[in-house]
Design an enzyme around this catalytic site. Structure first.
Site, short mmCIF file in Angstrom:
data_model
loop_
_atom_site.label_atom_id
_atom_site.label_comp_id
_atom_site.label_asym_id
_atom_site.label_seq_id
_atom_site.Cartn_x
_atom_site.Cartn_y
_atom_site.Cartn_z
N LYS A 112 0.83 -1.22 0.00
CA LYS A 112 0.00 0.00 0.00
C LYS A 112 0.86 1.26 0.00
CE LYS A 112 -4.41 -1.69 1.64
NZ LYS A 112 -5.55 -1.58 2.54
N LYS A 194 -9.21 -8.92 -7.01
CA LYS A 194 -10.40 -9.20 -6.20
C LYS A 194 -11.37 -8.02 -6.23
CE LYS A 194 -9.36 -7.90 -1.49
NZ LYS A 194 -9.96 -7.89 -0.21
N LYS A 197 -13.74 -2.76 -2.21
CA LYS A 197 -14.50 -1.54 -1.89
C LYS A 197 -13.91 -0.31 -2.55
CE LYS A 197 -14.67 -2.83 2.68
NZ LYS A 197 -13.29 -2.76 3.15
N1 AQP Z 1 -13.64 -9.95 -3.09
C1 AQP Z 1 -13.74 -10.60 -1.93
N2 AQP Z 1 -14.09 -11.89 -1.93
C2 AQP Z 1 -14.20 -12.55 -0.76
N3 AQP Z 1 -13.99 -12.00 0.46
C3 AQP Z 1 -13.64 -10.69 0.50
N4 AQP Z 1 -13.36 -9.84 1.52
C4 AQP Z 1 -13.07 -8.63 1.02
N5 AQP Z 1 -13.14 -8.65 -0.34
C5 AQP Z 1 -13.50 -9.92 -0.69
C6 AQP Z 1 -13.39 -10.20 2.94
O1 AQP Z 1 -14.17 -9.23 3.62
C7 AQP Z 1 -13.66 -9.01 4.93
C8 AQP Z 1 -13.52 -7.54 5.22
O2 AQP Z 1 -12.57 -6.94 4.42
P1 AQP Z 1 -11.83 -5.59 4.93
O3 AQP Z 1 -12.79 -4.50 5.11
O4 AQP Z 1 -10.95 -5.89 6.08
O5 AQP Z 1 -10.93 -5.16 3.79
P2 AQP Z 1 -10.38 -5.80 2.52
O6 AQP Z 1 -10.23 -7.28 2.60
O7 AQP Z 1 -9.14 -5.02 2.21
O8 AQP Z 1 -11.57 -5.45 1.55
P3 AQP Z 1 -11.51 -4.48 0.33
O9 AQP Z 1 -12.87 -4.42 -0.21
O10 AQP Z 1 -10.41 -4.87 -0.61
O11 AQP Z 1 -11.22 -3.10 1.03
P4 AQP Z 1 -10.29 -1.94 0.55
O12 AQP Z 1 -10.63 -1.72 -0.89
O13 AQP Z 1 -10.69 -0.77 1.42
O14 AQP Z 1 -8.87 -2.37 0.77
C9 AQP Z 1 -12.38 -9.80 5.03
O15 AQP Z 1 -12.67 -11.00 5.74
C10 AQP Z 1 -12.02 -10.11 3.60
O16 AQP Z 1 -11.29 -11.30 3.47
#
Ligand code: AQP
Length: 330
Positions: A112, A194, A197
């Site tokens: 990051k 993946k 968000k």
């Molecule tokens: N695409 C995905 N498929 C399956 N599981 C997912 N998770 C996130 N994206 C997917 C699971 O959701 C939980 C919460 O995630 P987080 O908020 O800790 O952040 P993250 O994994 O970094 O999700 P994002 O959407 O990618 O957030 P940003 O864009 O802000 O970095 C976790 O259990 C994760 O595994």
């Protein structure tokens, strides 16, 4: 006493079907067997600059969505991380027991920070705050995806280190928890990445609060490939495979059965069916969400009640830690 499980999602964007299928759906099942704490991790989300108005709305919308997806407030504790001040306090104490090198070695930090022009110290310290989240509640099990494994390892190291320094029963050393069902959902526009968000591509994510027609439009525009045979081959046909994964994770029909049923059919069928299946899942969630989100006072009252519940546990742990470190209780 049931083992404690803790998890959370950062309010750094909209909750999508990946968060549902990879996390929320499992949380609902875990409530049967474990003492569960589910957070909206707003302190973590500010490692990247957030618009205060948007953040406030998102936090409330996340709480309403957790409930709408089936998290039961009578069985589980649902709370906003910043409403339990002990997280920041224990986070500081843990920071003072963590080597700079340990934090700089974290893959997520390296990844990051390399993509940002100016890096905030909070991004470096993120894993110690995550360790505080976990250790405050005597958490035995933490559901972790691949990207959080290293952070949980650091949490375990810190728990063992603190126990060694200040007394063996200070912290429970948590274990990773690999859910029985789980699916990694990929972006509809770049299916080798993946679904996320923070993805700026508008049609990349199926968000839980998207309208029916938005879901249809996004599925229709999902990137596939120039072939025409529907098969599960994530390396060569990531877009088609992703749509199959989404369908299978929602319906419970195996990918093999889905592929057989699609024999002789076109990509268009797959897209239309995926939209229908996603909408069937989301319709009742959206309805429950609308009801819950429309009474903000009730939502805030519930959050206040649950914050008190969480603080009781977190406060007792922090007091023990402070005593062990020689802080004077006044
Ligand atoms: N695409 C995905 N498929 C399956 N599981 C997912 N998770 C996130 N994206 C997917 C699971 O959701 C939980 C919460 O995630 P987080 O908020 O800790 O952040 P993250 O994994 O970094 O999700 P994002 O959407 O990618 O957030 P940003 O864009 O802000 O970095 C976790 O259990 C994760 O595994």
């Amino acid at each position: 006493m049931k083992p404690v499980i803790l998890s959370g999602i950062q309010p750094s964007g909209k909750i999508n079907i990946g968060h549902y299928l990879g996390a929320l759906k499992n949380w609902v099942l875990l409530q049967e067997q474990y003492e569960c704490l589910f957070m909206v991790v707003d302190l973590h989300s500010i490692t990247v600059r957030q618009d205060p108005k948007v953040l406030r709305e998102r936090v409330l919308s996340f709480v309403a969505l957790y409930l709408a997806c089936g998290i039961d407030p009578d069985r589980s504790t649902i709370f906003i991380q910043s409403s339990v001040l002990e997280h920041a306090q224990l986070g500081w104490i843990l920071n003072c027991h963590t080597g700079l090198g340990e934090l700089q070695r974290m893959t997520q930090f390296k990844d990051k920070s390399s993509r940002q022009e100016s890096v905030q110290a909070g991004l470096l310290n993120y894993p110690t705050l995550m360790a505080a989240d976990i250790l405050l509640y005597g958490t035995a099990l933490v559901p972790v995806g691949e990207d959080q494994k290293q952070h949980l390892e650091l949490t375990r190291d810190l728990a063992i280190r603190m126990n060694h320094l200040y007394g063996e029963d200070l912290f429970v050393v948590p274990e990773p928890f690999i859910p029985q069902v789980g699916a990694r959902i990929m972006s509809l526009q770049q299916p080798e990445r993946k679904m996320s968000k923070s993805d700026p591509l508008e049609n990349a994510s199926l968000n839980l609060l998207d309208s029916q027609s938005m879901i249809e439009k996004k599925c229709k525009s999902a990137v596939t490939d120039s072939g025409s045979v529907i098969r599960f081959d994530p390396a060569n046909q990531p877009g088609v495979s992703n749509l199959l994964t989404i369908q299978s994770a929602i319906s419970g029909v195996s990918i093999n059965d889905l592929v057989s049923n699609y024999s002789g059919k076109m990509y268009g069928h797959l897209k239309v069916d995926t939209a229908r299946i996603v909408n069937e899942l989301l319709n009742p969630i959206r309805e429950r969400y609308e009801t819950l989100r429309s009474s903000e006072d009730e939502l805030l009252e519930l959050m206040a009640k649950h914050a008190i519940r969480a603080r009781k546990k977190a406060g007792a742990t922090l007091r023990r830690v402070q005593d062990a470190l020689g802080f004077v209780p006044v």
